[in-house]
Design a protein around this motif. Structure first.
Motif, PDB file in Angstrom:
ATOM      1  N   GLN A  19     -42.043 -16.275  15.437  1.00  0.00           N
ATOM      2  CA  GLN A  19     -40.873 -16.465  16.293  1.00  0.00           C
ATOM      3  C   GLN A  19     -40.620 -17.953  16.512  1.00  0.00           C
ATOM      4  O   GLN A  19     -41.554 -18.732  16.725  1.00  0.00           O
ATOM      5  N   LEU A  20     -39.339 -18.338  16.425  1.00  0.00           N
ATOM      6  CA  LEU A  20     -38.921 -19.690  16.764  1.00  0.00           C
ATOM      7  C   LEU A  20     -38.240 -19.650  18.121  1.00  0.00           C
ATOM      8  O   LEU A  20     -37.456 -18.736  18.405  1.00  0.00           O
ATOM      9  N   THR A  21     -38.505 -20.648  18.951  1.00  0.00           N
ATOM     10  CA  THR A  21     -37.875 -20.743  20.268  1.00  0.00           C
ATOM     11  C   THR A  21     -37.342 -22.160  20.456  1.00  0.00           C
ATOM     12  O   THR A  21     -37.552 -23.033  19.624  1.00  0.00           O
ATOM     13  N   VAL A  22     -36.691 -22.388  21.581  1.00  0.00           N
ATOM     14  CA  VAL A  22     -36.138 -23.707  21.878  1.00  0.00           C
ATOM     15  C   VAL A  22     -37.240 -24.764  21.905  1.00  0.00           C
ATOM     16  O   VAL A  22     -37.003 -25.921  21.564  1.00  0.00           O
ATOM     17  N   SER A  23     -38.458 -24.383  22.263  1.00  0.00           N
ATOM     18  CA  SER A  23     -39.551 -25.356  22.339  1.00  0.00           C
ATOM     19  C   SER A  23     -39.957 -25.896  20.961  1.00  0.00           C
ATOM     20  O   SER A  23     -40.603 -26.928  20.870  1.00  0.00           O
ATOM     21  N   ASP A  24     -39.567 -25.221  19.874  1.00  0.00           N
ATOM     22  CA  ASP A  24     -39.855 -25.715  18.530  1.00  0.00           C
ATOM     23  C   ASP A  24     -38.983 -26.919  18.170  1.00  0.00           C
ATOM     24  O   ASP A  24     -39.314 -27.666  17.253  1.00  0.00           O
ATOM     25  N   GLY A  25     -37.870 -27.077  18.882  1.00  0.00           N
ATOM     26  CA  GLY A  25     -36.999 -28.226  18.646  1.00  0.00           C
ATOM     27  C   GLY A  25     -36.550 -28.333  17.209  1.00  0.00           C
ATOM     28  O   GLY A  25     -36.205 -27.336  16.575  1.00  0.00           O
ATOM     29  N   THR A  26     -36.595 -29.566  16.680  1.00  0.00           N
ATOM     30  CA  THR A  26     -36.168 -29.784  15.295  1.00  0.00           C
ATOM     31  C   THR A  26     -37.327 -30.283  14.434  1.00  0.00           C
ATOM     32  O   THR A  26     -37.110 -30.873  13.379  1.00  0.00           O
ATOM     33  N   THR A  27     -38.550 -30.047  14.870  1.00  0.00           N
ATOM     34  CA  THR A  27     -39.707 -30.428  14.063  1.00  0.00           C
ATOM     35  C   THR A  27     -40.156 -29.239  13.222  1.00  0.00           C
ATOM     36  O   THR A  27     -39.922 -28.081  13.588  1.00  0.00           O
ATOM     37  N   GLU A  28     -40.810 -29.530  12.123  1.00  0.00           N
ATOM     38  CA  GLU A  28     -41.313 -28.453  11.266  1.00  0.00           C
ATOM     39  C   GLU A  28     -42.408 -27.685  11.998  1.00  0.00           C
ATOM     40  O   GLU A  28     -43.266 -28.275  12.649  1.00  0.00           O
ATOM     41  N   THR A  29     -42.380 -26.380  11.883  1.00  0.00           N
ATOM     42  CA  THR A  29     -43.382 -25.539  12.532  1.00  0.00           C
ATOM     43  C   THR A  29     -44.726 -25.676  11.826  1.00  0.00           C
ATOM     44  O   THR A  29     -44.815 -26.202  10.721  1.00  0.00           O
ATOM     45  N   VAL A  53     -29.779 -14.819  24.081  1.00  0.00           N
ATOM     46  CA  VAL A  53     -28.868 -15.922  23.790  1.00  0.00           C
ATOM     47  C   VAL A  53     -28.703 -16.040  22.280  1.00  0.00           C
ATOM     48  O   VAL A  53     -29.674 -15.987  21.531  1.00  0.00           O
ATOM     49  N   SER A  54     -27.473 -16.222  21.848  1.00  0.00           N
ATOM     50  CA  SER A  54     -27.154 -16.333  20.430  1.00  0.00           C
ATOM     51  C   SER A  54     -27.432 -17.739  19.908  1.00  0.00           C
ATOM     52  O   SER A  54     -27.197 -18.722  20.619  1.00  0.00           O
ATOM     53  N   PRO A  55     -27.904 -17.838  18.656  1.00  0.00           N
ATOM     54  CA  PRO A  55     -27.938 -19.175  18.041  1.00  0.00           C
ATOM     55  C   PRO A  55     -26.502 -19.648  17.815  1.00  0.00           C
ATOM     56  O   PRO A  55     -25.590 -18.828  17.689  1.00  0.00           O
ATOM     57  N   ARG A  56     -26.299 -20.948  17.786  1.00  0.00           N
ATOM     58  CA  ARG A  56     -24.955 -21.471  17.543  1.00  0.00           C
ATOM     59  C   ARG A  56     -24.487 -21.073  16.144  1.00  0.00           C
ATOM     60  O   ARG A  56     -25.237 -21.194  15.180  1.00  0.00           O
ATOM     61  N   THR A  57     -23.251 -20.622  16.048  1.00  0.00           N
ATOM     62  CA  THR A  57     -22.675 -20.289  14.748  1.00  0.00           C
ATOM     63  C   THR A  57     -22.690 -21.532  13.865  1.00  0.00           C
ATOM     64  O   THR A  57     -22.267 -22.603  14.301  1.00  0.00           O
ATOM     65  N   PRO A  80     -25.118 -17.121  11.190  1.00  0.00           N
ATOM     66  CA  PRO A  80     -23.780 -16.714  11.616  1.00  0.00           C
ATOM     67  C   PRO A  80     -23.641 -16.593  13.130  1.00  0.00           C
ATOM     68  O   PRO A  80     -22.532 -16.525  13.646  1.00  0.00           O
ATOM     69  N   GLY A  81     -24.763 -16.537  13.859  1.00  0.00           N
ATOM     70  CA  GLY A  81     -24.712 -16.378  15.312  1.00  0.00           C
ATOM     71  C   GLY A  81     -24.702 -14.915  15.704  1.00  0.00           C
ATOM     72  O   GLY A  81     -24.713 -14.013  14.860  1.00  0.00           O
ATOM     73  N   LEU A 112     -32.403 -24.878  18.876  1.00  0.00           N
ATOM     74  CA  LEU A 112     -31.824 -23.636  19.393  1.00  0.00           C
ATOM     75  C   LEU A 112     -31.393 -23.832  20.843  1.00  0.00           C
ATOM     76  O   LEU A 112     -32.005 -24.606  21.580  1.00  0.00           O
ATOM     77  N   PRO A 113     -30.366 -23.101  21.282  1.00  0.00           N
ATOM     78  CA  PRO A 113     -29.974 -23.167  22.685  1.00  0.00           C
ATOM     79  C   PRO A 113     -31.083 -22.609  23.586  1.00  0.00           C
ATOM     80  O   PRO A 113     -31.890 -21.789  23.144  1.00  0.00           O
ATOM     81  N   SER A 114     -31.109 -23.039  24.815  1.00  0.00           N
ATOM     82  CA  SER A 114     -32.105 -22.563  25.779  1.00  0.00           C
ATOM     83  C   SER A 114     -32.037 -21.042  25.896  1.00  0.00           C
ATOM     84  O   SER A 114     -30.964 -20.468  26.043  1.00  0.00           O
ATOM     85  N   GLY A 115     -33.185 -20.386  25.756  1.00  0.00           N
ATOM     86  CA  GLY A 115     -33.256 -18.931  25.863  1.00  0.00           C
ATOM     87  C   GLY A 115     -33.086 -18.196  24.546  1.00  0.00           C
ATOM     88  O   GLY A 115     -33.267 -16.991  24.468  1.00  0.00           O
TER      89      GLY A 115
END
Length: 127
Positions: A19-29, A53-57, A80-81, A112-115
């Motif tokens: 699972q990816l969450t907002v805490s992963d930010g933009t760094t490689e997992t 919460v939807s990911p941004r389209t 696609p969101g 990702l957006p918060s949540g």
């Protein structure tokens, strides 16, 4: 000539989740799906959004292959969101991780957006 005990046919199938969450930010997992001692054949990776919460389209997710030292982009997924939606299904016919030092990783281009969560499922054959 040496005889090897490495099987030529898969010994079992595997379904793994991450699972990816907002805490992963933009760094490689870290490694999401690692190879095995005798190798792992990746068949399919499915990416689904969570139910809040939807990911941004148009957000982009990079799937990378890590060889223990370096990562290289394997696939760029444009999301696609939508909430509780399949965001992408990426199929492979011959993506083989030859040892346990190889792995599939992920990285968001934009956080990702918060949540928001992305569930990632990997279906593979283990040798």
């Amino acid at each position: 000539m040496a005889v090897t005990a490495t099987p030529i046919y898969p010994q079992s199938g595997a379904t793994e989740t991450a699972q990816l969450t907002v805490s992963d930010g933009t760094t490689e997992t870290a490694n999401l799906f690692a190879g095995t001692t005798n190798g792992k054949l990746i068949r399919e990776i499915r990416i689904t959004s969570g139910g809040t919460v939807s990911p941004r389209t148009g957000s982009k997710l990079l799937l990378t292959v890590h060889n223990g030292t370096n990562s290289r982009i394997l696939q760029v997924v444009v999301l696609p969101g939508g909430v509780n939606e399949v965001q992408a299904i990426v199929g492979f016919s011959h993506l083989f991780l030859p040892s346990s030092s190889y792995a599939i990783r992920a990285q968001m281009v934009e956080a990702l957006p918060s949540g928001c969560t992305l569930d990632i499922v990997c279906m593979s054959d283990i040798f």
